[in-house]
Write a protein that holds these residues in place. Structure first.
Motif, PDB file in Angstrom:
ATOM      1  N   PHE A  42      19.327 -75.032 -43.411  1.00 47.74           N
ATOM      2  CA  PHE A  42      18.731 -73.469 -43.041  1.00 47.74           C
ATOM      3  C   PHE A  42      18.500 -73.075 -44.517  1.00 47.74           C
ATOM      4  O   PHE A  42      18.907 -72.746 -45.457  1.00 47.74           O
ATOM      5  CB  PHE A  42      19.767 -72.452 -42.682  1.00 47.74           C
ATOM      6  N   ASN A  88      16.823 -64.059 -50.349  1.00 47.29           N
ATOM      7  CA  ASN A  88      17.740 -63.360 -49.264  1.00 47.29           C
ATOM      8  C   ASN A  88      17.133 -63.430 -48.016  1.00 47.29           C
ATOM      9  O   ASN A  88      17.369 -62.358 -47.094  1.00 47.29           O
ATOM     10  CB  ASN A  88      17.998 -61.886 -49.720  1.00 47.29           C
ATOM     11  N   THR A 134      12.774 -71.068 -53.198  1.00 44.13           N
ATOM     12  CA  THR A 134      13.916 -70.379 -52.135  1.00 44.13           C
ATOM     13  C   THR A 134      15.315 -70.069 -52.778  1.00 44.13           C
ATOM     14  O   THR A 134      15.425 -70.558 -53.863  1.00 44.13           O
ATOM     15  CB  THR A 134      14.033 -71.320 -51.007  1.00 44.13           C
ATOM     16  N   THR A 135      16.357 -69.631 -51.994  1.00 45.45           N
ATOM     17  CA  THR A 135      17.457 -69.216 -52.878  1.00 45.45           C
ATOM     18  C   THR A 135      18.299 -70.172 -53.024  1.00 45.45           C
ATOM     19  O   THR A 135      18.804 -70.170 -54.479  1.00 45.45           O
ATOM     20  CB  THR A 135      18.213 -68.003 -51.785  1.00 45.45           C
ATOM     21  N   ASN A 136      18.319 -71.338 -52.358  1.00 44.29           N
ATOM     22  CA  ASN A 136      19.467 -72.334 -52.881  1.00 44.29           C
ATOM     23  C   ASN A 136      18.635 -73.497 -52.893  1.00 44.29           C
ATOM     24  O   ASN A 136      18.704 -74.539 -53.818  1.00 44.29           O
ATOM     25  CB  ASN A 136      20.269 -72.553 -51.779  1.00 44.29           C
ATOM     26  N   GLY A 137      17.539 -74.004 -51.880  1.00 49.24           N
ATOM     27  CA  GLY A 137      17.058 -75.294 -51.763  1.00 49.24           C
ATOM     28  C   GLY A 137      16.242 -75.772 -53.160  1.00 49.24           C
ATOM     29  O   GLY A 137      16.538 -76.936 -53.403  1.00 49.24           O
ATOM     30  N   TRP A 166      25.308 -72.380 -50.327  1.00 49.02           N
ATOM     31  CA  TRP A 166      24.877 -71.195 -50.480  1.00 49.02           C
ATOM     32  C   TRP A 166      25.335 -70.356 -51.825  1.00 49.02           C
ATOM     33  O   TRP A 166      26.299 -70.228 -52.040  1.00 49.02           O
ATOM     34  CB  TRP A 166      25.195 -70.314 -49.315  1.00 49.02           C
ATOM     35  N   HIS A 179      25.613 -69.060 -42.622  1.00 50.26           N
ATOM     36  CA  HIS A 179      24.072 -68.856 -42.734  1.00 50.26           C
ATOM     37  C   HIS A 179      23.217 -68.770 -41.544  1.00 50.26           C
ATOM     38  O   HIS A 179      22.357 -68.094 -41.635  1.00 50.26           O
ATOM     39  CB  HIS A 179      23.620 -70.364 -43.329  1.00 50.26           C
ATOM     40  N   ARG A 206      23.393 -65.292 -40.977  1.00 50.83           N
ATOM     41  CA  ARG A 206      22.521 -64.379 -41.798  1.00 50.83           C
ATOM     42  C   ARG A 206      21.147 -64.483 -41.513  1.00 50.83           C
ATOM     43  O   ARG A 206      20.527 -63.338 -41.199  1.00 50.83           O
ATOM     44  CB  ARG A 206      22.705 -64.969 -43.100  1.00 50.83           C
ATOM     45  N   LEU A 207      20.614 -65.644 -40.785  1.00 50.16           N
ATOM     46  CA  LEU A 207      19.495 -65.663 -40.353  1.00 50.16           C
ATOM     47  C   LEU A 207      19.159 -64.916 -38.810  1.00 50.16           C
ATOM     48  O   LEU A 207      18.131 -64.424 -38.724  1.00 50.16           O
ATOM     49  CB  LEU A 207      19.064 -67.266 -40.263  1.00 50.16           C
TER      50      LEU A 207
HETATM   51  O1  LIG Z   1      15.467 -68.776 -46.459  1.00 47.43           O
HETATM   52  C1  LIG Z   1      16.592 -69.145 -46.299  1.00 47.43           C
HETATM   53  O2  LIG Z   1      17.129 -69.764 -45.014  1.00 47.43           O
HETATM   54  C2  LIG Z   1      17.874 -69.172 -47.270  1.00 47.43           C
HETATM   55  C3  LIG Z   1      17.840 -67.675 -47.634  1.00 47.43           C
HETATM   56  S1  LIG Z   1      19.636 -67.087 -48.143  1.00 47.43           S
HETATM   57  O3  LIG Z   1      20.232 -68.136 -48.587  1.00 47.43           O
HETATM   58  O4  LIG Z   1      20.118 -67.048 -46.607  1.00 47.43           O
HETATM   59  O5  LIG Z   1      19.571 -65.973 -48.681  1.00 47.43           O
HETATM   60  O6  LIG Z   1      17.178 -70.017 -48.368  1.00 47.43           O
HETATM   61  P1  LIG Z   1      17.604 -71.517 -48.729  1.00 47.43           P
HETATM   62  O7  LIG Z   1      16.951 -71.827 -50.125  1.00 47.43           O
HETATM   63  O8  LIG Z   1      16.726 -72.272 -47.710  1.00 47.43           O
HETATM   64  O9  LIG Z   1      18.897 -71.744 -48.638  1.00 47.43           O
END
Ligand SMILES: O=C(O)[C@H](CS(=O)(=O)O)OP(=O)(O)O
Ligand SMILES: [Mg+2]
Length: 234
Positions: free
Chosen positions: A29, A70, A100-103, A146, A197, A200-201
């Motif tokens: 995710f 986020n 992106t935040t993590n990937g 995360w 996660h 969150r989504l």
């Molecule tokens: O867009 C995503 O799903 C996440 C955002 S977050 O971690 O929920 O803020 O980014 P990702 O880099 O794909 O984990």
């Protein structure tokens, strides 16, 4: 015999030896699922970029820019982090700079020492496993997690990949996730709806993205990191 191990967070990567290994970066995710989908639907190259400003600069070079923070599309960007945006070949032949935040952070860390970096997701699980069976390298699965913390969906992918490979390992994270994946079985979607996660989504009305990212073997694609960025192996 080849081995597989799992690093459950990018913040623990320095504890692992990467030399001569293939590192599979996974961010179910949603970054790695989105990257696999985009390239499988004709995108030419995806360049993982660390920060938003660096990413924006690629617009002037004629690239599309994808930015997420986020869970939301960043202001001024062409795309966010949804795999669904890349369906139907609408961005075929385009180059995309992505942050992106993590990937994308995890990909940048992996590229420093590994012999080879691949991008893993449930969408291309067995295509990646088949490729690895024909390689001589040992494997490390790097979970994007995360914000430095463990998450269940990325680690569960490591269990699924390890079961598909059936190699030896001396890694408790891999052992635990194999056992969990065996238990979860075909209920992957029900199980992962409860992941933090996914919740969150869901708060961002992204249930369709969650379900899409959990489709197994939708693409027969192997994605690797070249000097120019992420590409499909042909
Ligand atoms: O867009 C995503 O799903 C996440 C955002 S977050 O971690 O929920 O803020 O980014 P990702 O880099 O794909 O984990
Ligand atoms: Mg993630």
């Amino acid at each position: 015999m080849k081995t597989i191990e799992t690093c459950v967070s990018p913040d623990l990567l320095e504890l692992h030896e990467l030399t001569n290994k293939t590192v599979i970066v996974v961010d179910i995710f949603r970054a790695s699922s989105t990257i696999v989908t985009a390239l499988s639907n004709g995108v030419n190259t995806i360049l993982p970029v660390k920060d938003l400003d660096q990413c924006k600069a690629y617009k002037e070079k004629g690239w599309l820019i994808a930015g997420e923070r986020n869970g939301k599309q960043a202001e001024g960007f062409d795309l966010g982090n949804s795999p669904l945006a890349y369906l139907n070949l609408q961005f075929a032949e385009e180059n995309v700079a992505m942050t992106t935040t993590n990937g994308t952070r995890a990909i940048s860390l992996a590229r420093k020492q590994a012999a080879e970096v691949l991008i893993g997701s449930f969408l291309n699980l067995h295509a990646t496993a088949n490729y690895l069976q024909n390689s001589t390298n040992d494997v490390l699965v790097l979970c994007a997690g995360w914000k430095g913390k463990f998450n269940i969906e990325d680690s569960l992918y490591a269990g699924a990949l390890s079961l598909a490979l059936n190699w030896k390992h001396d890694c408790d994270a891999t052992f635990a996730m194999e056992s969990l994946y065996r238990q979860v079985g075909t209920n992957l979607s029900d199980f992962l709806q409860k992941a933090s996660h996914a919740k969150r989504l869901q708060n961002h009305d992204l249930e369709k993205d969650i379900n899409f990212c959990l489709g197994i073997d939708q693409y027969n694609s192997v994605v690797y990191l070249s000097d120019e960025g992420l590409k499909l192996k042909h």
